[in-house]
Design a protein around this motif. Structure first.
Motif, PDB file in Angstrom:
ATOM      1  N   UNK A  92       5.974  -5.286  -3.006  1.00  0.00           N
ATOM      2  CA  UNK A  92       4.679  -5.613  -2.552  1.00  0.00           C
ATOM      3  C   UNK A  92       3.870  -6.638  -3.361  1.00  0.00           C
ATOM      4  N   UNK A  93       4.213  -6.762  -4.533  1.00  0.00           N
ATOM      5  CA  UNK A  93       3.492  -7.817  -5.501  1.00  0.00           C
ATOM      6  C   UNK A  93       3.345  -9.271  -4.750  1.00  0.00           C
ATOM      7  N   UNK A  94       4.607  -9.356  -4.166  1.00  0.00           N
ATOM      8  CA  UNK A  94       4.857 -10.857  -3.751  1.00  0.00           C
ATOM      9  C   UNK A  94       3.982 -11.255  -2.359  1.00  0.00           C
ATOM     10  N   UNK A  95       3.171 -10.141  -1.879  1.00  0.00           N
ATOM     11  CA  UNK A  95       2.245 -10.295  -0.831  1.00  0.00           C
ATOM     12  C   UNK A  95       0.727 -10.360  -1.672  1.00  0.00           C
ATOM     13  N   UNK A  96       0.594  -9.984  -2.803  1.00  0.00           N
ATOM     14  CA  UNK A  96      -0.523 -10.040  -3.430  1.00  0.00           C
ATOM     15  C   UNK A  96      -1.051 -11.167  -4.061  1.00  0.00           C
ATOM     16  N   UNK A  97      -2.172 -11.239  -4.208  1.00  0.00           N
ATOM     17  CA  UNK A  97      -3.143 -12.371  -5.108  1.00  0.00           C
ATOM     18  C   UNK A  97      -4.431 -11.937  -5.235  1.00  0.00           C
ATOM     19  N   UNK A  98      -4.861 -12.515  -6.300  1.00  0.00           N
ATOM     20  CA  UNK A  98      -6.361 -12.283  -6.697  1.00  0.00           C
ATOM     21  C   UNK A  98      -7.202 -12.488  -5.471  1.00  0.00           C
ATOM     22  N   UNK A  99      -8.050 -11.451  -5.041  1.00  0.00           N
ATOM     23  CA  UNK A  99      -9.046 -11.849  -4.088  1.00  0.00           C
ATOM     24  C   UNK A  99      -8.758 -11.074  -2.579  1.00  0.00           C
ATOM     25  N   UNK A 100      -6.977 -10.534  -2.586  1.00  0.00           N
ATOM     26  CA  UNK A 100      -6.830  -9.894  -1.536  1.00  0.00           C
ATOM     27  C   UNK A 100      -7.538  -8.638  -1.438  1.00  0.00           C
ATOM     28  N   UNK A 101      -7.588  -8.024  -0.412  1.00  0.00           N
ATOM     29  CA  UNK A 101      -8.035  -6.594  -0.250  1.00  0.00           C
ATOM     30  C   UNK A 101      -7.383  -5.775   0.363  1.00  0.00           C
ATOM     31  N   UNK A 102      -7.325  -4.589  -0.324  1.00  0.00           N
ATOM     32  CA  UNK A 102      -6.474  -3.688  -0.121  1.00  0.00           C
ATOM     33  C   UNK A 102      -6.785  -2.071   0.026  1.00  0.00           C
ATOM     34  N   UNK A 103      -6.213  -1.034   0.757  1.00  0.00           N
ATOM     35  CA  UNK A 103      -6.458   0.208   0.741  1.00  0.00           C
ATOM     36  C   UNK A 103      -5.698   0.785  -0.548  1.00  0.00           C
ATOM     37  N   UNK A 104      -6.060   1.891  -1.262  1.00  0.00           N
ATOM     38  CA  UNK A 104      -5.006   2.601  -2.013  1.00  0.00           C
ATOM     39  C   UNK A 104      -5.016   4.074  -1.429  1.00  0.00           C
ATOM     40  N   UNK A 105      -3.727   4.459  -1.473  1.00  0.00           N
ATOM     41  CA  UNK A 105      -3.426   5.665  -0.731  1.00  0.00           C
ATOM     42  C   UNK A 105      -2.732   6.513  -1.927  1.00  0.00           C
ATOM     43  N   UNK A 106      -2.859   7.725  -2.191  1.00  0.00           N
ATOM     44  CA  UNK A 106      -2.176   8.775  -2.856  1.00  0.00           C
ATOM     45  C   UNK A 106      -1.161   9.771  -2.045  1.00  0.00           C
ATOM     46  N   UNK A 107      -0.212   9.539  -2.510  1.00  0.00           N
ATOM     47  CA  UNK A 107       0.794  10.507  -2.003  1.00  0.00           C
ATOM     48  C   UNK A 107       0.631  12.039  -2.328  1.00  0.00           C
ATOM     49  N   UNK A 108       0.530  13.127  -1.224  1.00  0.00           N
ATOM     50  CA  UNK A 108       0.416  14.314  -1.602  1.00  0.00           C
ATOM     51  C   UNK A 108       1.477  15.111  -1.449  1.00  0.00           C
ATOM     52  N   UNK A 109       1.410  16.170  -2.196  1.00  0.00           N
ATOM     53  CA  UNK A 109       2.597  17.167  -2.174  1.00  0.00           C
ATOM     54  C   UNK A 109       2.369  18.636  -1.947  1.00  0.00           C
ATOM     55  N   UNK A 110       3.207  19.357  -1.684  1.00  0.00           N
ATOM     56  CA  UNK A 110       3.097  21.043  -1.597  1.00  0.00           C
ATOM     57  C   UNK A 110       2.941  21.346  -3.281  1.00  0.00           C
ATOM     58  N   UNK A 111       1.803  22.317  -3.520  1.00  0.00           N
ATOM     59  CA  UNK A 111       1.817  22.665  -4.924  1.00  0.00           C
ATOM     60  C   UNK A 111       2.759  23.536  -5.495  1.00  0.00           C
ATOM     61  N   UNK A 112       3.426  24.070  -4.464  1.00  0.00           N
ATOM     62  CA  UNK A 112       4.472  25.120  -4.868  1.00  0.00           C
ATOM     63  C   UNK A 112       5.953  24.477  -5.010  1.00  0.00           C
ATOM     64  N   UNK A 113       6.372  23.805  -3.939  1.00  0.00           N
ATOM     65  CA  UNK A 113       7.700  23.372  -3.701  1.00  0.00           C
ATOM     66  C   UNK A 113       7.637  22.049  -4.449  1.00  0.00           C
ATOM     67  N   UNK A 114       6.338  21.144  -4.323  1.00  0.00           N
ATOM     68  CA  UNK A 114       6.460  19.776  -4.608  1.00  0.00           C
ATOM     69  C   UNK A 114       6.939  18.978  -3.820  1.00  0.00           C
ATOM     70  N   UNK A 115       7.318  19.250  -2.715  1.00  0.00           N
ATOM     71  CA  UNK A 115       7.968  18.570  -1.304  1.00  0.00           C
ATOM     72  C   UNK A 115       6.566  17.622  -1.121  1.00  0.00           C
ATOM     73  N   UNK A 116       6.900  16.223  -0.656  1.00  0.00           N
ATOM     74  CA  UNK A 116       5.794  15.246  -0.026  1.00  0.00           C
ATOM     75  C   UNK A 116       5.387  15.944   1.372  1.00  0.00           C
ATOM     76  N   UNK A 117       3.906  15.685   1.140  1.00  0.00           N
ATOM     77  CA  UNK A 117       3.333  16.211   2.638  1.00  0.00           C
ATOM     78  C   UNK A 117       2.383  15.203   3.353  1.00  0.00           C
ATOM     79  N   UNK A 118       2.261  13.931   2.717  1.00  0.00           N
ATOM     80  CA  UNK A 118       1.720  12.994   3.308  1.00  0.00           C
ATOM     81  C   UNK A 118       1.238  12.049   1.971  1.00  0.00           C
ATOM     82  N   UNK A 119      -0.005  11.553   2.783  1.00  0.00           N
ATOM     83  CA  UNK A 119      -0.905  10.772   1.851  1.00  0.00           C
ATOM     84  C   UNK A 119      -2.413  10.645   2.239  1.00  0.00           C
ATOM     85  N   UNK A 120      -3.331  10.700   1.365  1.00  0.00           N
ATOM     86  CA  UNK A 120      -4.513  10.506   1.616  1.00  0.00           C
ATOM     87  C   UNK A 120      -5.238   9.216   0.973  1.00  0.00           C
ATOM     88  N   UNK A 121      -6.123   8.407   1.822  1.00  0.00           N
ATOM     89  CA  UNK A 121      -6.795   7.321   1.249  1.00  0.00           C
ATOM     90  C   UNK A 121      -7.966   7.567   0.175  1.00  0.00           C
TER      91      UNK A 121
END
Length: 215
Positions: free
Chosen positions: A132-161
């Motif tokens: 993704x770094x190749x598509x970025x440059x100063x001034x580009x606007x982005x959203x930042x997502x954080x991967x979420x996971x099950x607190x017990x199993x650690x399995x991925x459950x999705x992402x939140x903005x």
């Protein structure tokens, strides 16, 4: 004893000529006084300064060359701060319109938070995918997502903005400074402009972030 002759009486024509002469003299004096007044009140000629401006619309990331830049004469009091003195080779951190004065705030070497709203801070965030770094440059606007996971199993459950429509300020160098032991570690983190609360959320999500680029 000489006898003084009496003044010769003036005829109507003589008196008319004298009146005209007096009027012309008065008009000349008024005109001369007016000229002096205008010369005194007229403002001095403005001081002009040659500044570099974009010769055409230029995109983010453009490396400036002599064909990208021309000069314009501006009144000294209207020239913005930070006008570029070394233009060739400068890299634009944001798009520039034709005729816009080129300043350090428009380049990647300029002040990091120039032009950002009060209270803005620079926060590091990992892009998630190095490609993704190749598509970025100063001034580009982005959203930042954080991967979420099950607190017990650690399995991925999705992402939140956790940050929306934030601007990229600076990309990473090719490598981080050399670490103890002689290794040089590559990085995929970029600096983004956010408020303090969002910066705290980004820090809490370290290691789980993904960037998405806005159109």
């Amino acid at each position: 004893m000489p006898v003084l002759s009496s003044p010769v009486p003036l005829g109507p024509g003589d008196r008319r000529r004298r009146r005209l002469i007096r009027r012309w003299l008065c008009a000349g004096l008024v005109a001369a006084a007016g000229g002096v007044t205008v010369a005194t009140l007229a403002p001095p000629a403005p001081q002009l300064r040659a500044v570099p401006v974009a010769a055409r619309d230029l995109p983010t990331g453009a490396v400036l060359t002599s064909t990208d830049v021309t000069t314009a004469q501006l009144q000294d009091r209207t020239v913005p701060d930070g006008v570029l003195t070394q233009v060739q080779g400068a890299v634009l951190a944001s798009p520039v319109r034709r005729g816009e004065v080129l300043t350090d705030a428009r380049t990647t070497t300029g002040p990091l938070l120039a032009g950002q709203p009060p209270g803005t801070v620079a926060a590091g965030v990992d892009v998630g995918d190095p490609a993704l770094l190749q598509t970025l440059a100063p001034g580009v606007r982005v959203d930042v997502l954080a991967r979420t996971q099950d607190p017990v199993t650690g399995a991925a459950t999705g992402a939140e903005r956790i940050a929306a429509d934030v601007v990229v300020l600076r990309l990473p160098a090719v490598t981080d400074p050399v670490l103890p032991g002689g290794d040089a570690r590559s990085t995929t983190s970029v600096l983004v402009a956010v408020d303090a609360a969002t910066a705290a959320r980004l820090a809490a999500a370290a290691g789980r972030t993904v960037l998405t680029v806005r159109s």
